[in-house]
Design a protein around this motif. Structure first.
Motif, PDB file in Angstrom:
ATOM      1  N   ASN A  93       0.775  -1.118   0.138  1.00 46.43           N
ATOM      2  CA  ASN A  93      -0.013   0.092  -0.061  1.00 46.43           C
ATOM      3  C   ASN A  93       0.949   1.365   0.236  1.00 46.43           C
ATOM      4  O   ASN A  93       0.416   2.152  -0.569  1.00 46.43           O
ATOM      5  N   GLN A  94       1.848   1.148   0.763  1.00 46.10           N
ATOM      6  CA  GLN A  94       2.688   2.396   0.803  1.00 46.10           C
ATOM      7  C   GLN A  94       4.157   2.081   1.233  1.00 46.10           C
ATOM      8  O   GLN A  94       4.326   1.112   2.056  1.00 46.10           O
ATOM      9  N   MET A  95       5.239   2.803   1.103  1.00 48.56           N
ATOM     10  CA  MET A  95       6.568   2.603   1.763  1.00 48.56           C
ATOM     11  C   MET A  95       6.525   2.917   3.208  1.00 48.56           C
ATOM     12  O   MET A  95       7.062   2.239   3.944  1.00 48.56           O
ATOM     13  N   TRP A  96       5.980   4.144   3.685  1.00 48.40           N
ATOM     14  CA  TRP A  96       5.768   4.335   4.888  1.00 48.40           C
ATOM     15  C   TRP A  96       4.353   5.536   5.061  1.00 48.40           C
ATOM     16  O   TRP A  96       4.183   6.191   4.072  1.00 48.40           O
ATOM     17  N   LYS A  97       3.943   5.559   6.128  1.00 44.30           N
ATOM     18  CA  LYS A  97       2.963   6.480   6.612  1.00 44.30           C
ATOM     19  C   LYS A  97       3.516   7.895   6.747  1.00 44.30           C
ATOM     20  O   LYS A  97       4.558   7.869   7.283  1.00 44.30           O
ATOM     21  N   ARG A  98       2.904   8.989   6.493  1.00 45.92           N
ATOM     22  CA  ARG A  98       3.341  10.465   6.636  1.00 45.92           C
ATOM     23  C   ARG A  98       3.781  10.593   8.003  1.00 45.92           C
ATOM     24  O   ARG A  98       2.912  10.491   8.754  1.00 45.92           O
ATOM     25  N   ASN A  99       5.019  10.917   8.248  1.00 46.79           N
ATOM     26  CA  ASN A  99       5.320  11.329   9.527  1.00 46.79           C
ATOM     27  C   ASN A  99       6.634  12.364   9.586  1.00 46.79           C
ATOM     28  O   ASN A  99       7.518  11.717   8.788  1.00 46.79           O
ATOM     29  N   PRO A 100       6.450  13.519   9.854  1.00 46.56           N
ATOM     30  CA  PRO A 100       7.679  14.322   9.765  1.00 46.56           C
ATOM     31  C   PRO A 100       9.263  13.692  10.168  1.00 46.56           C
ATOM     32  O   PRO A 100      10.166  14.140   9.743  1.00 46.56           O
ATOM     33  N   LYS A 101       8.908  12.740  11.139  1.00 41.62           N
ATOM     34  CA  LYS A 101      10.315  12.326  11.583  1.00 41.62           C
ATOM     35  C   LYS A 101      10.813  11.221  10.658  1.00 41.62           C
ATOM     36  O   LYS A 101      11.866  10.486  10.926  1.00 41.62           O
ATOM     37  N   MET A 102      10.027  10.818   9.736  1.00 43.51           N
ATOM     38  CA  MET A 102      10.547   9.834   8.731  1.00 43.51           C
ATOM     39  C   MET A 102      10.935  10.439   7.325  1.00 43.51           C
ATOM     40  O   MET A 102      11.477   9.683   6.546  1.00 43.51           O
ATOM     41  N   ASP A 103      10.877  11.637   7.341  1.00 44.07           N
ATOM     42  CA  ASP A 103      11.510  12.264   5.954  1.00 44.07           C
ATOM     43  C   ASP A 103      12.830  11.887   5.638  1.00 44.07           C
ATOM     44  O   ASP A 103      12.974  11.876   4.361  1.00 44.07           O
TER      45      ASP A 103
END
Length: 639
Positions: A365-375
């Protein structure tokens, strides 16, 4: 009239109408020939016989190093008349299913062979330079080791498609002691009856003492004491789909591959690669006693994970791989690649990754869910296939991939955008873009207002050098007023699987083709000819056309004269093509000179009768390699 004075390579296959390959006079024109590959053809002789010849004719191929004769059931000789033939530089010879041909003879009287060796007995050192031997289709139960006695410098032995039950028997090894000591590379391929390489015997332990590359060894025996196997120079080991394999050797043993650099294991469900102690024997190798050391995999740079049933990639696996640079995830059940929880646990694990490939992840579905700490988790990434994001913010979000040079989006029928919310996105270093069967995605846009695209155009296209796309996708992408020099760095264009009326002239294509050097056209069945763009071919060096069934010819006489920079032409699987250069009838009789053309490939063209049927004179002063395959109706190259 044909001229091939610089021809280095000739390959012809599946041309059953050919009776011979060259006219008798051609040998004087083949002084540069280095490679001759002839397979699956109806030729009876390689050089056509000239009428009236009674004296011996001599053929010398002074630079030929490679000769392949493969499944030529009618071939009997090089030339029907009395002749001599020489290939003084021949280094590689491949002969298979040529049942009526004899390779060598000792005297000039008999003409049913290809070459003279020399008068008298075959000398002992006849094969003293032979380093690679491939044996196939042997019906013996044990490999006849005595064959190797003449090959004193043999290093690479390939055994394939044969009936061996055992490779090396103790009796054969005793007879021919030392024969295998020089072997560095041993490949066993499609030996369906094979039970073992050899039966366990202490005197057989070191027969392959210099082996470096090996596929698999299976042993049997009944000793109770520990046996040691050492492969001191093996660097590569591949075990692929061996559902019954459990161990290297059933008895108590140790095993070592101290130089192993590449290991591939797939669908070997009962085998364990490493163990810590000698007591359990269900593994291939001992690591060392005690705990696995922290730096055990300190040199590992490439990891390919496949067939994983996890919903999220287990990031903790990468903790031991401190120098990992290339991560490949394929044929697995991941719904998400990197979860926030996993990334928090193993902070910094991904910072060294430069190349990430996701392949056949049908549940993703996605590589990761949106989170500023993952940028910035992939801050050093250079090569990437796809990122899909989801979230609910209303303010504009920015995505920057500062080092991504390669982006591939392949058969993603539901993909619409990088991120559903309002956002900007940049790939300032992007050089290679591949898009195929992504019917709902628009690659570029001009403003931030519309979000149905992946990138803002000025942040992506300016450095683009390689583009793979259909005209339909391109037309959807290039909507709006784009600057004329947008594609000024584009050198390579791959057009594929386009069923639209694609070759009508339009401004978008004008912009893309102006500096093009390489054009590949694949599966474009509505393509009739290349004439509309002939004015843009002045810089073209490579033209590759494949599976374009609407083509009857590739170019006209007048068009081909403008392709002055062409170095390579490749035409394959075009069912309707009759000739490459169209016969325009009454035109000027100027020579057609391909001054820079070095490579010509014609393959699987079922209706091709000739390169050109017109009465034109072709010259190929730089042609190095010509390859003709599966052109069953081709009788001549040109009148």
């Amino acid at each position: 009239m044909l001229s091939f004075q610089n021809l280095h390579v000739v390959r012809v296959s599946k041309c059953w109408s050919l009776k011979n390959l060259f006219p008798a006079s051609i040998d004087r024109n083949l002084l540069q020939l280095e490679e001759l590959d002839l397979s699956n053809c109806g030729v009876r002789e390689i050089v056509a016989e000239e009428g009236g010849e009674t004296s011996a004719t001599g053929f010398i191929f002074p630079r030929v190093t490679y000769l392949k004769l493969w499944e030529l059931p009618k071939l009997r000789t090089l030339y029907q008349g009395i002749h001599t033939s020489e290939c003084p530089m021949l280094m590689k010879l491949m002969v298979y299913h040529c049942d009526h041909v004899k390779i060598c003879q000792l005297d000039i009287g008999a003409q049913e062979s290809l070459f003279l060796v020399e008068k008298g007995q075959f000398p002992e050192d006849l094969f003293h330079k032979l380093k690679i031997l491939h044996m196939m289709n042997d019906k013996s139960a044990v490999f006849p080791l005595g064959l190797l006695q003449r090959f004193h410098n043999l290093q690479n032995l390939v055994l394939s498609i044969s009936s061996y039950k055992e490779i090396f028997s103790y009796e054969e090894v005793q007879k021919h002691a030392g024969t295998l000591s020089q072997i560095k590379d041993l490949m066993l391929c499609v030996l369906l009856d094979l039970n073992q390489m050899w039966k366990r015997n202490p005197k057989m332990d070191m027969i392959l003492q210099n082996l470096e590359i090996l596929n698999i060894v299976a042993e049997e025996g009944g000793e109770t004491s520990a046996t040691g196997f050492i492969f001191p120079r093996v660097t590569y080991l591949k075990l692929w789909e061996l559902p019954k394999l459990r161990t290297l050797y059933q008895g108590i043993h140790t095993s070592e591959c101290p130089m192993l650099m590449k290991l591939m294991v797939y669908h070997c469900d009962h085998v364990k690669i490493c163990q810590l102690d000698i007591g359990a024997q269900e593994s291939l190798f001992l690591v060392e006693k005690g705990q696995f050391p922290e730096d055990l995999f300190h040199k590992l740079k490439i990891l390919h994970m496949m067939n994983d049933k996890s919903a999220v990639f287990p990031l903790g696996l990468l903790q031991r791989f401190h120098n990992l640079q290339n991560l490949v995830l394929s044929i697995s059940s991941y719904k998400e690649i990197f979860s926030y929880e996993e990334v928090q646990k193993h902070a910094g694990t991904l910072s060294q990754i430069k190349d990430l490939m996701l392949c056949v992840l049908l549940d993703l579905n996605q590589m990761w869910k949106r989170n500023p700490k993952m940028d910035m988790i992939l801050q050093n990434l250079e090569i990437l296939n796809i990122v899909a994001e989801e979230g609910g913010e209303t303010s504009a979000t920015g995505f920057i991939f500062p080092r991504v040079t390669y982006l591939k989006l392949w058969e993603l029928p539901k993909l619409r955008t990088l991120y559903q919310g309002i956002h900007t996105s940049e790939c300032p270093m992007l050089m290679k873009l591949m898009v195929y069967h992504c019917d709902h995605v628009k690659i570029c846009q001009l403003d931030i207002g519309a979000q149905e695209s992946l990138f803002l155009v000025e942040k992506v296209i300016l450095n683009l050098k390689i583009l793979t796309m259909s005209i339909k996708d391109m037309s959807m992408t290039l909507q709006g007023q784009f600057p004329e020099d947008l594609f000024h760095k584009l050198k390579i264009l791959h057009m594929m699987n386009d069923k639209s009326d694609m070759w009508k002239r339009n401004p978008e294509m004008d912009m893309i083709l102006q500096n093009l050097e390489i054009l590949n056209v694949l599966y474009c069945h509505n393509l009739i000819n290349l004439v509309p763009f002939s004015t843009y071919f002045r810089n073209l060096t490579t033209l590759d056309v494949c599976n374009c069934d609407g083509l009857i010819n590739l170019v006209t006489y007048s068009t081909v004269k403008s392709m002055v920079q062409l170095i390579k032409i490749s035409i394959q699987e075009c069912k309707m093509m009759i000739e490459v250069v169209a016969n325009e009838g009454d035109v000027t009789t100027d020579d057609i000179i391909f001054n820079k053309l070095k490579r010509l490939l014609l393959s699987c063209l079922s209706n091709l009768t000739s390169f050109c049927s017109g009465n034109y004179s072709f010259k190929f002063p730089s042609l190095d390699k010509i390859d003709v395959r599966t052109c069953p109706n081709m009788k001549i190259f040109s009148p």
